[in-house]
Design a protein around this motif. Structure first.
Motif, PDB file in Angstrom:
ATOM      1  N   GLY A  57       0.815  -1.207   0.000  1.00  0.00           N
ATOM      2  CA  GLY A  57       0.000   0.000   0.000  1.00  0.00           C
ATOM      3  C   GLY A  57       0.851   1.260   0.000  1.00  0.00           C
ATOM      4  O   GLY A  57       0.544   2.231  -0.699  1.00  0.00           O
ATOM      5  N   ILE A  58       1.931   1.232   0.764  1.00  0.00           N
ATOM      6  CA  ILE A  58       2.851   2.375   0.794  1.00  0.00           C
ATOM      7  C   ILE A  58       3.502   2.566  -0.580  1.00  0.00           C
ATOM      8  O   ILE A  58       3.666   3.693  -1.061  1.00  0.00           O
ATOM      9  CB  ILE A  58       3.917   2.183   1.888  1.00  0.00           C
ATOM     10  CG1 ILE A  58       3.255   2.237   3.271  1.00  0.00           C
ATOM     11  CG2 ILE A  58       5.020   3.237   1.777  1.00  0.00           C
ATOM     12  CD1 ILE A  58       4.172   1.864   4.414  1.00  0.00           C
ATOM     13  N   ALA A  92       1.100   4.174  -2.816  1.00  0.00           N
ATOM     14  CA  ALA A  92       0.977   5.586  -2.426  1.00  0.00           C
ATOM     15  C   ALA A  92       2.123   6.418  -2.987  1.00  0.00           C
ATOM     16  O   ALA A  92       1.920   7.568  -3.392  1.00  0.00           O
ATOM     17  CB  ALA A  92       0.938   5.700  -0.903  1.00  0.00           C
ATOM     18  N   THR A 131       1.645   9.477  -5.434  1.00  0.00           N
ATOM     19  CA  THR A 131       2.200  10.799  -5.109  1.00  0.00           C
ATOM     20  C   THR A 131       2.902  11.407  -6.310  1.00  0.00           C
ATOM     21  O   THR A 131       2.711  12.594  -6.621  1.00  0.00           O
ATOM     22  CB  THR A 131       3.185  10.695  -3.928  1.00  0.00           C
ATOM     23  OG1 THR A 131       2.494  10.192  -2.783  1.00  0.00           O
ATOM     24  CG2 THR A 131       3.782  12.055  -3.595  1.00  0.00           C
ATOM     25  N   THR A 188      -1.825   2.514   2.413  1.00  0.00           N
ATOM     26  CA  THR A 188      -2.111   3.741   1.651  1.00  0.00           C
ATOM     27  C   THR A 188      -2.544   4.867   2.580  1.00  0.00           C
ATOM     28  O   THR A 188      -2.163   6.031   2.394  1.00  0.00           O
ATOM     29  CB  THR A 188      -3.207   3.493   0.598  1.00  0.00           C
ATOM     30  OG1 THR A 188      -4.347   2.882   1.225  1.00  0.00           O
ATOM     31  CG2 THR A 188      -2.707   2.594  -0.524  1.00  0.00           C
ATOM     32  N   SER A 189      -3.328   4.517   3.596  1.00  0.00           N
ATOM     33  CA  SER A 189      -3.792   5.535   4.550  1.00  0.00           C
ATOM     34  C   SER A 189      -2.642   6.082   5.381  1.00  0.00           C
ATOM     35  O   SER A 189      -2.549   7.288   5.623  1.00  0.00           O
ATOM     36  CB  SER A 189      -4.870   4.944   5.466  1.00  0.00           C
ATOM     37  OG  SER A 189      -5.990   4.519   4.720  1.00  0.00           O
ATOM     38  N   ALA A 221       0.499   6.213   4.525  1.00  0.00           N
ATOM     39  CA  ALA A 221       1.317   7.064   3.665  1.00  0.00           C
ATOM     40  C   ALA A 221       0.673   8.430   3.472  1.00  0.00           C
ATOM     41  O   ALA A 221       1.339   9.467   3.530  1.00  0.00           O
ATOM     42  CB  ALA A 221       1.532   6.382   2.314  1.00  0.00           C
ATOM     43  N   ALA A 222      -0.647   8.433   3.250  1.00  0.00           N
ATOM     44  CA  ALA A 222      -1.349   9.695   3.052  1.00  0.00           C
ATOM     45  C   ALA A 222      -1.262  10.579   4.290  1.00  0.00           C
ATOM     46  O   ALA A 222      -1.018  11.792   4.192  1.00  0.00           O
ATOM     47  CB  ALA A 222      -2.815   9.426   2.701  1.00  0.00           C
ATOM     48  N   PHE A 266      -5.679   5.450  -1.477  1.00  0.00           N
ATOM     49  CA  PHE A 266      -4.722   6.533  -1.228  1.00  0.00           C
ATOM     50  C   PHE A 266      -5.325   7.889  -1.560  1.00  0.00           C
ATOM     51  O   PHE A 266      -5.271   8.832  -0.751  1.00  0.00           O
ATOM     52  CB  PHE A 266      -3.455   6.297  -2.035  1.00  0.00           C
ATOM     53  CG  PHE A 266      -2.483   7.452  -1.999  1.00  0.00           C
ATOM     54  CD1 PHE A 266      -1.851   7.812  -0.808  1.00  0.00           C
ATOM     55  CD2 PHE A 266      -2.202   8.176  -3.150  1.00  0.00           C
ATOM     56  CE1 PHE A 266      -0.954   8.882  -0.763  1.00  0.00           C
ATOM     57  CE2 PHE A 266      -1.311   9.237  -3.119  1.00  0.00           C
ATOM     58  CZ  PHE A 266      -0.691   9.590  -1.927  1.00  0.00           C
ATOM     59  N   TYR A 267      -5.930   8.003  -2.743  1.00  0.00           N
ATOM     60  CA  TYR A 267      -6.502   9.280  -3.159  1.00  0.00           C
ATOM     61  C   TYR A 267      -7.626   9.730  -2.212  1.00  0.00           C
ATOM     62  O   TYR A 267      -7.709  10.907  -1.857  1.00  0.00           O
ATOM     63  CB  TYR A 267      -7.046   9.186  -4.587  1.00  0.00           C
ATOM     64  CG  TYR A 267      -6.014   8.902  -5.630  1.00  0.00           C
ATOM     65  CD1 TYR A 267      -4.748   9.497  -5.580  1.00  0.00           C
ATOM     66  CD2 TYR A 267      -6.279   8.027  -6.687  1.00  0.00           C
ATOM     67  CE1 TYR A 267      -3.794   9.231  -6.543  1.00  0.00           C
ATOM     68  CE2 TYR A 267      -5.327   7.757  -7.659  1.00  0.00           C
ATOM     69  CZ  TYR A 267      -4.085   8.356  -7.589  1.00  0.00           C
ATOM     70  OH  TYR A 267      -3.138   8.083  -8.549  1.00  0.00           O
ATOM     71  N   THR A 282      -8.051   9.027   0.949  1.00  0.00           N
ATOM     72  CA  THR A 282      -7.510   9.458   2.246  1.00  0.00           C
ATOM     73  C   THR A 282      -6.815  10.804   2.119  1.00  0.00           C
ATOM     74  O   THR A 282      -7.004  11.700   2.954  1.00  0.00           O
ATOM     75  CB  THR A 282      -6.521   8.411   2.794  1.00  0.00           C
ATOM     76  OG1 THR A 282      -7.170   7.137   2.860  1.00  0.00           O
ATOM     77  CG2 THR A 282      -6.044   8.785   4.190  1.00  0.00           C
ATOM     78  N   LEU A 283      -6.016  10.949   1.059  1.00  0.00           N
ATOM     79  CA  LEU A 283      -5.292  12.205   0.867  1.00  0.00           C
ATOM     80  C   LEU A 283      -6.247  13.367   0.648  1.00  0.00           C
ATOM     81  O   LEU A 283      -6.013  14.486   1.128  1.00  0.00           O
ATOM     82  CB  LEU A 283      -4.340  12.069  -0.326  1.00  0.00           C
ATOM     83  CG  LEU A 283      -3.323  13.189  -0.535  1.00  0.00           C
ATOM     84  CD1 LEU A 283      -2.355  13.271   0.644  1.00  0.00           C
ATOM     85  CD2 LEU A 283      -2.539  12.954  -1.827  1.00  0.00           C
TER      86      LEU A 283
END
Length: 202
Positions: free
Chosen positions: A15-16, A19, A23, A84-85, A87-88, A166-167, A169-170
């Motif tokens: 997930g990272i 992300a 990014t 992903t979360s 990282a965000a 990811f998107y 959360t960001l």
């Protein structure tokens, strides 16, 4: 328990990696360049044997012990969401946060403004490409297939559930509707990922 933890943390790492790809995609103006650079995430995953839901779901078709593999997929999906979360959240603290948050909101507005049926079909096509990418790399060891398939699904506007984790959360757009859309994307990715393996078994 130890095996489940191993699966989960490899999924967090995947997930990272996604992300990081997301990014760089949000950071560049040229969409073609962004789609190519996004692939660094998938490349890192396949090189290191990490667990990405969309890279694993297609192989459910050929599993004899489906119950244990479904458990692996469930842990992988949760780990991808956590990675992903995480990282965000980390990116909120860095200098590039404002520009990529704005881009993420624009991306998410389009996705969440779409119909459920449209999202589902776009996710199916993405699932097909993800299976082709991962299986092609496993068979040939050539990373070009990864870059081609990922670039195509991004430029075509297909929906990838892990990238969208990811998107979402960001952009800070989580809601009941967002979660339902994510589940629809996951279902579409799943059916698309299993399509070619199922056809090959006929």
């Amino acid at each position: 328990m130890r095996e489940s933890a191993r699966i989960f943390f490899r999924a967090v790492a995947a997930g990272i990696a996604i992300a990081i790809g997301g990014t760089v995609y949000l950071s560049v103006e040229n969409k073609i360049a962004g789609s190519l650079f996004f692939t660094v995430g998938l490349y890192a995953i396949v090189l290191n044997g990490l667990n990405l839901y969309t890279g694993r779901i297609g192989y459910l078709v050929e599993q004899k012990e489906k119950r244990s593999y479904i458990w692996l997929l469930f842990l992988t999906w949760l780990g991808n969401l956590a990675g992903t979360s995480l990282a965000a959240v980390c990116l909120f603290a860095v200098r590039i946060s404002s520009s990529i948050e704005e881009q993420a909101r624009t991306v998410c507005e389009t996705k969440l403004g779409d119909s459920v049926f449209s999202i589902f079909i776009l996710a199916v096509f993405c699932g097909i490409l993800m299976y082709v990418a991962v299986d092609g790399f496993k068979e040939k060891g050539n990373p070009i297939i990864l870059f081609l398939c990922v670039s195509v699904f991004i430029l075509a506007g297909f929906e990838h559930c892990v990238a969208n984790m990811f998107y979402f959360t960001l952009a800070g757009v989580w809601s009941g509707r967002t979660f339902i859309y994510l589940l629809i994307m996951t279902l579409g990715n799943s059916l698309g990922g299993m399509l070619i393996p199922a056809v090959k078994k006929i």
